[in-house]
Design a protein around this motif. Structure first.
Motif, PDB file in Angstrom:
ATOM      1  N   ASN A  21       2.391 -10.728  -6.684  1.00  0.00           N
ATOM      2  CA  ASN A  21       1.370 -11.166  -6.968  1.00  0.00           C
ATOM      3  C   ASN A  21      -0.050 -11.053  -6.201  1.00  0.00           C
ATOM      4  O   ASN A  21      -0.788 -11.997  -5.958  1.00  0.00           O
ATOM      5  CB  ASN A  21       1.387 -12.607  -7.485  1.00  0.00           C
ATOM      6  CG  ASN A  21       2.400 -12.800  -8.899  1.00  0.00           C
ATOM      7  OD1 ASN A  21       2.381 -11.878  -9.788  1.00  0.00           O
ATOM      8  ND2 ASN A  21       2.862 -14.048  -8.979  1.00  0.00           N
ATOM      9  N   GLU A  24      -3.488 -11.238  -7.845  1.00  0.00           N
ATOM     10  CA  GLU A  24      -3.771 -12.857  -8.192  1.00  0.00           C
ATOM     11  C   GLU A  24      -4.447 -13.342  -7.195  1.00  0.00           C
ATOM     12  O   GLU A  24      -5.319 -14.216  -7.344  1.00  0.00           O
ATOM     13  CB  GLU A  24      -2.700 -13.489  -8.878  1.00  0.00           C
ATOM     14  CG  GLU A  24      -2.587 -14.703  -9.309  1.00  0.00           C
ATOM     15  CD  GLU A  24      -1.509 -15.260 -10.025  1.00  0.00           C
ATOM     16  OE1 GLU A  24      -0.623 -15.799  -9.426  1.00  0.00           O
ATOM     17  OE2 GLU A  24      -1.215 -15.080 -11.055  1.00  0.00           O
ATOM     18  N   ASN A  26      -5.919 -11.900  -4.708  1.00  0.00           N
ATOM     19  CA  ASN A  26      -7.051 -11.086  -4.019  1.00  0.00           C
ATOM     20  C   ASN A  26      -6.762 -10.690  -2.686  1.00  0.00           C
ATOM     21  O   ASN A  26      -7.675 -10.636  -1.825  1.00  0.00           O
ATOM     22  CB  ASN A  26      -7.997 -12.008  -4.415  1.00  0.00           C
ATOM     23  CG  ASN A  26      -9.357 -10.974  -4.067  1.00  0.00           C
ATOM     24  OD1 ASN A  26      -9.461  -9.666  -4.628  1.00  0.00           O
ATOM     25  ND2 ASN A  26     -10.692 -11.448  -3.332  1.00  0.00           N
ATOM     26  N   SER A  52       6.020  -8.939  -9.772  1.00  0.00           N
ATOM     27  CA  SER A  52       4.709  -9.698 -10.089  1.00  0.00           C
ATOM     28  C   SER A  52       4.281  -9.693 -11.581  1.00  0.00           C
ATOM     29  O   SER A  52       4.797  -8.622 -12.153  1.00  0.00           O
ATOM     30  CB  SER A  52       3.773  -8.716  -9.457  1.00  0.00           C
ATOM     31  OG  SER A  52       3.657  -8.822  -7.882  1.00  0.00           O
ATOM     32  N   ASP A  54       1.008 -10.334 -12.248  1.00  0.00           N
ATOM     33  CA  ASP A  54      -0.316 -10.002 -12.605  1.00  0.00           C
ATOM     34  C   ASP A  54      -0.362  -8.556 -12.720  1.00  0.00           C
ATOM     35  O   ASP A  54       0.387  -7.893 -12.912  1.00  0.00           O
ATOM     36  CB  ASP A  54      -0.986 -10.627 -10.927  1.00  0.00           C
ATOM     37  CG  ASP A  54      -0.849  -9.716  -9.847  1.00  0.00           C
ATOM     38  OD1 ASP A  54       0.075  -9.008  -9.800  1.00  0.00           O
ATOM     39  OD2 ASP A  54      -1.214 -10.036  -8.683  1.00  0.00           O
ATOM     40  N   SER A  55      -1.543  -7.985 -12.180  1.00  0.00           N
ATOM     41  CA  SER A  55      -2.137  -6.594 -12.349  1.00  0.00           C
ATOM     42  C   SER A  55      -1.859  -5.842 -11.124  1.00  0.00           C
ATOM     43  O   SER A  55      -2.339  -4.566 -11.091  1.00  0.00           O
ATOM     44  CB  SER A  55      -3.478  -6.383 -12.769  1.00  0.00           C
ATOM     45  OG  SER A  55      -4.128  -6.953 -11.995  1.00  0.00           O
ATOM     46  N   SER A  56      -0.834  -6.153 -10.208  1.00  0.00           N
ATOM     47  CA  SER A  56      -0.692  -5.386  -8.924  1.00  0.00           C
ATOM     48  C   SER A  56      -0.470  -4.199  -9.293  1.00  0.00           C
ATOM     49  O   SER A  56      -0.742  -3.302  -8.641  1.00  0.00           O
ATOM     50  CB  SER A  56       0.128  -6.389  -8.106  1.00  0.00           C
ATOM     51  OG  SER A  56      -0.151  -7.428  -7.708  1.00  0.00           O
TER      52      SER A  56
END
Length: 352
Positions: A21, A24, A26, A52, A54-56
């Motif tokens: 993540n 997420e 940053n 992950s 998120d969009s990793s």
């Protein structure tokens, strides 16, 4: 993944980044940007995503993997630190293996300095970075690791103001897993990280394996890294307390001399007493924990630690037998390390 410059004459470094993540939080964009600004001419990047949500993966695929800049490995679920890095190692082609947390940023000369250190020190198989706090860059995160007699590891120099006191290249116990360099041979002969650990203590495990195989670890003061401490895992969470305590028991069983193991309850009780003292005063690690969680929660985690550790004792004893046959040093040398690289009980309880 194509090396940055295969014809440089420099040995290839396989740089493994483990992510969970990171978009997420940053942190992945900054980490990867700093890596591709490195001046070392011959490295490959292996990016291991550990399930992950998120969009990793999408970010790394579109910006780096699709352009042939990184090898992207996607695990369907979170396999833990050691297992995921072991998977990354299977794809590594380098003479050296560099490990980086996703919450780090590296100085452009970091890899040059790490490789120079390992090549200029006879017998060196591991290199520790000079790791500073990302947000307050004159505060030390770690300059290598130390050991407490009950198997707990501790960051050398943690939370000290950087005033030039760690500017000399010197031997340390082993590197922090957040930013380390190893000879490939260590991973091959050691069989990588211990898959049982999942999280925390993995760098102690591979570091002691490297030492048992006859290699030393040298701290490289010019190899600068900036670390967002515990950006992925909360620094004073029940989860961290569980894995740190359980895994240090397994470290003790796997590697320490028998008489040291028999003496370890005294050191552990001393440490627990100091933690309790710090908790009452609202200081140290205990004080930080109690700010967010109840004393009852702490007791529950404590019992779960020892139940889980007990369940793994037989496996650890089997691994102890294996390493008793594989190691190239005797118990006297291990005791010397414990003395040379010992951290005080005050540091492990009162520093945060």
């Amino acid at each position: 993944m194509i090396n940055k410059n295969e014809d440089s004459g420099k040995k290839l470094v396989s740089l493994i980044i483990l992510n969970y993540n990171g978009i997420e939080l940053n942190i992945i964009p900054a980490c990867l940007s700093s890596i591709f600004a490195l001046t070392y001419p011959n490295f490959e990047v292996i990016f291991v995503d550990n399930g992950s949500h998120d969009s990793s993966v999408l970010y790394v695929q579109e910006k780096y993997a699709a352009r042939g800049l990184v090898t992207l490995i996607v695990n369907e679920k979170n396999l833990g630190y050691g297992t995921a890095n072991n998977i990354g190692f299977k794809h590594a082609r380098g003479d050296y293996i560099a490990l980086l947390n996703n919450d780090t940023e590296v100085d452009q000369y970091w890899l040059d300095e790490m490789v120079n250190t390992i090549e200029n020190n006879a017998g060196c198989g591991m290199v520790a970075s000079k790791t500073l706090n990302f947000y307050t860059r004159d505060i030390i995160d770690n300059v290598g690791h130390l050991l407490y007699p009950d198997g707990l590891n501790w960051a050398r120099g943690k939370m000290e103001k950087d005033q030039g006191q760690y500017e000399i290249e010197t031997e340390v116990a082993f590197p922090s897993g957040c930013a380390a360099l190893y000879r490939r041979e260590i991973f091959e002969r050691a069989g990588g990280f211990d898959d049982d650990f999942f999280l925390f203590g993995d760098d102690t495990d591979i570091g002691l394996k490297g030492r048992l195989l006859g290699f030393s670890c040298v701290y490289s003061p010019k190899a600068l890294v900036y670390h967002r401490y515990s950006a992925t895992a909360q620094p004073y969470s029940p989860q961290k307390f569980f894995f740190v305590e359980r895994n240090r028991i397994w470290i003790l069983i796997k590697f320490f001399p028998l008489d040291t193991i028999l003496k370890s309850p005294f050191h552990t009780l001393t440490r627990y007493f100091m933690h309790f003292y710090a908790l009452l005063k609202g200081e140290g690690v205990g004080g930080k924990f109690i700010q967010e969680y109840s004393g009852l929660h702490l007791i529950k985690v404590f019992f779960s630690v020892y139940c889980s550790a007990a369940k793994g004792v037989f496996r650890m004893m089997q691994k102890r037998k294996k390493w008793a046959q594989k190691r190239t040093v005797d118990s006297t040398e291990i005791k010397r390390w414990l003395k040379q690289f010992r951290v005080t009980v005050r540091d492990v309880t009162l520093k945060v």
